[in-house]
Scaffold this active site. Structure first.
Site, PDB file in Angstrom:
ATOM      1  N   ARG A   1      41.433  33.704  36.175  1.00 61.13           N
ATOM      2  CA  ARG A   1      41.349  33.886  34.724  1.00 61.13           C
ATOM      3  C   ARG A   1      42.689  34.232  34.089  1.00 61.13           C
ATOM      4  NH1 ARG A   1      36.687  36.831  34.397  1.00 61.13           N
ATOM      5  NH2 ARG A   1      36.572  36.175  36.546  1.00 61.13           N
ATOM      6  N   THR A   2      43.481  35.077  34.705  1.00 61.69           N
ATOM      7  CA  THR A   2      44.741  35.474  34.059  1.00 61.69           C
ATOM      8  C   THR A   2      45.693  34.284  33.968  1.00 61.69           C
ATOM      9  OG1 THR A   2      44.445  37.701  34.918  1.00 61.69           O
ATOM     10  CG2 THR A   2      46.617  37.169  34.078  1.00 61.69           C
TER      11      THR A   2
ATOM     12  N   LYS B   1      58.407  29.021  52.156  1.00 64.83           N
ATOM     13  CA  LYS B   1      59.409  28.480  53.091  1.00 64.83           C
ATOM     14  C   LYS B   1      60.547  29.468  53.297  1.00 64.83           C
ATOM     15  CE  LYS B   1      58.749  23.894  51.160  1.00 64.83           C
ATOM     16  NZ  LYS B   1      59.416  23.028  50.196  1.00 64.83           N
TER      17      LYS B   1
ATOM     18  N   ARG C   1      53.045  37.188  38.649  1.00 66.77           N
ATOM     19  CA  ARG C   1      52.079  38.053  39.331  1.00 66.77           C
ATOM     20  C   ARG C   1      52.525  38.188  40.779  1.00 66.77           C
ATOM     21  NH1 ARG C   1      45.585  38.132  39.395  1.00 66.77           N
ATOM     22  NH2 ARG C   1      46.089  38.951  37.351  1.00 66.77           N
TER      23      ARG C   1
ATOM     24  N   HIS D   1      49.220  46.082  34.841  1.00 70.31           N
ATOM     25  CA  HIS D   1      48.679  44.802  34.356  1.00 70.31           C
ATOM     26  C   HIS D   1      48.613  44.950  32.827  1.00 70.31           C
ATOM     27  CE1 HIS D   1      46.654  41.101  34.225  1.00 70.31           C
ATOM     28  NE2 HIS D   1      45.618  41.327  34.994  1.00 70.31           N
TER      29      HIS D   1
HETATM   30  N1  ASP Z   1      41.706  40.429  37.550  1.00 69.01           N
HETATM   31  C1  ASP Z   1      42.073  41.816  37.681  1.00 69.01           C
HETATM   32  C2  ASP Z   1      43.440  41.955  38.262  1.00 69.01           C
HETATM   33  O1  ASP Z   1      44.166  41.027  38.335  1.00 69.01           O
HETATM   34  C3  ASP Z   1      41.071  42.623  38.374  1.00 69.01           C
HETATM   35  C4  ASP Z   1      40.752  42.251  39.778  1.00 69.01           C
HETATM   36  O2  ASP Z   1      41.381  41.386  40.374  1.00 69.01           O
HETATM   37  O3  ASP Z   1      39.843  42.890  40.316  1.00 69.01           O
HETATM   38  O4  ASP Z   1      43.839  43.028  38.651  1.00 69.01           O
END
Ligand code: ASP
Length: 325
Positions: A65-66, A93, A115, A145
């Site tokens: 989702r992010t 690599k 991320r 986050h």
């Molecule tokens: N989507 C959220 C995160 O990236 C929560 C999770 O992964 O549980 O931290």
């Protein structure tokens, strides 16, 4: 964190952590995000503010989702978007992250959305990129986050107004949760009435974190009269040993957010979850899909928040459209 998130004009350049931002910065982002909300069924909001700019999504840790949210946010602002596939990336690599960043910077990437499972990576990148380049933290280990913290605050304010009057209960694996840490940073800047951290003792954070929050191992007491309940997933990937992960059925029996337990909270309490959800572990389906759930609103607000952050850092990028956001 030793990276300055604002430029010399006080404009947002990087978004690494909410901790060092002021309440008015958060208000500015949320106010801006509210312009990127349109009623369901109407075309999604669009803006050409990032036309000619390039955004690279570098997700070195799994995300659905992010990543989708950042990608759509950048595309709806007309940026060129590059998604680096983690499995085939050169990091696998052995190339260092900074070599990847410098290569992409040479291809005129303006904004990196990062991320990573290790602490400090977004800040390290922000310290080393060229002066015009911006870095957004899309989830850093268990530490931070920021866009999630902003979307959670926005959702709570939309539904409940002033957070000073609210009892917010975060339930679950708080120890390993960057979502809980960013929510705490956002809510405490706005003087949240009461923040309760509820979970098994071994999943509660250290005493020197979350100052002022109430810790509670008993879910019944923790939910009593709560206005907002945020359920969290067991972050299995962050446990030191597999044997430390609680048994899902036992966990549901003690800490699962069921319809019956929801009745302990205020009648108009809202239920939140950052996703991905494990139904039947931290939350019952009837609660996740029920009338008190604002989980889909969180997702909608998340996209608006990411559009707002991208639009605001465009002011730093400058160029002909500087200041237009
Ligand atoms: N989507 C959220 C995160 O990236 C929560 C999770 O992964 O549980 O931290």
């Amino acid at each position: 964190m030793d990276v300055e998130q604002l430029n010399e004009r006080g404009e947002l350049r990087h978004l690494i952590s909410l901790a060092e931002l002021t309440r008015s910065h958060l208000e500015l982002i949320i106010e801006h995000a509210s312009r990127y909300l349109t009623p369901a069924g109407q075309p999604a909001p669009r803006d050409d503010i990032l036309e000619g700019r390039t955004v690279a999504n570098l997700f070195f840790e799994a995300s659905t989702r992010t990543r989708a949210s950042f990608e759509l946010a950048a595309k709806r602002l007309r940026a060129d978007v590059l998604n680096l596939d983690v499995n085939t990336s050169s990091r696998a690599k052995g190339e260092s992250i900074m070599d990847t960043i410098f290569t992409l910077q040479a291809m005129q990437v303006d904004i990196f959305v990062v991320r990573d499972a290790s602490t400090g990576v977004p800040a390290r990148i922000a310290q080393q990129v060229a002066p015009h380049v911006c870095v957004l933290n899309a989830g850093e280990s268990d530490v931070s986050h920021p866009t999630q913290g902003l979307l959670d605050l926005m959702t709570i304010q939309q539904r409940k107004g002033d957070v000073r009057n609210l009892a917010v209960a975060i339930v679950g694996d708080i120890k390993h949760s960057r979502v809980a840490r960013s929510a705490y940073q956002a809510l405490s800047k706005f003087g949240v009435g009461e923040l309760r951290l509820i979970g098994p003792a071994e999943l509660l954070p250290e005493d020197d974190e979350f100052r002022g929050a109430i810790r509670q191992t008993d879910l019944t007491a923790g939910l009593d009269g709560a206005d907002v309940i945020m359920a969290l997933r067991l972050q299995k990937e962050r446990f030191a040993q597999l044997s430390d992960i609680p048994d899902p059925q036992e966990y549901y029996r003690r800490y699962g957010l069921t319809l019956e337990r929801l009745e302990l909270a205020k009648r108009d309490a809202i239920v939140m979850h950052p996703g991905p959800m494990n139904r039947g572990v931290e939350i019952e389906s009837a609660v996740a899909d029920g009338p008190q759930s604002v989980i889909q609103e969180q997702v909608t607000n998340g996209l608006a928040i990411r559009m707002a952050v991208l639009a605001l850092i465009q002011r730093h990028l400058g160029g002909p459209r500087a200041g237009a956001a």
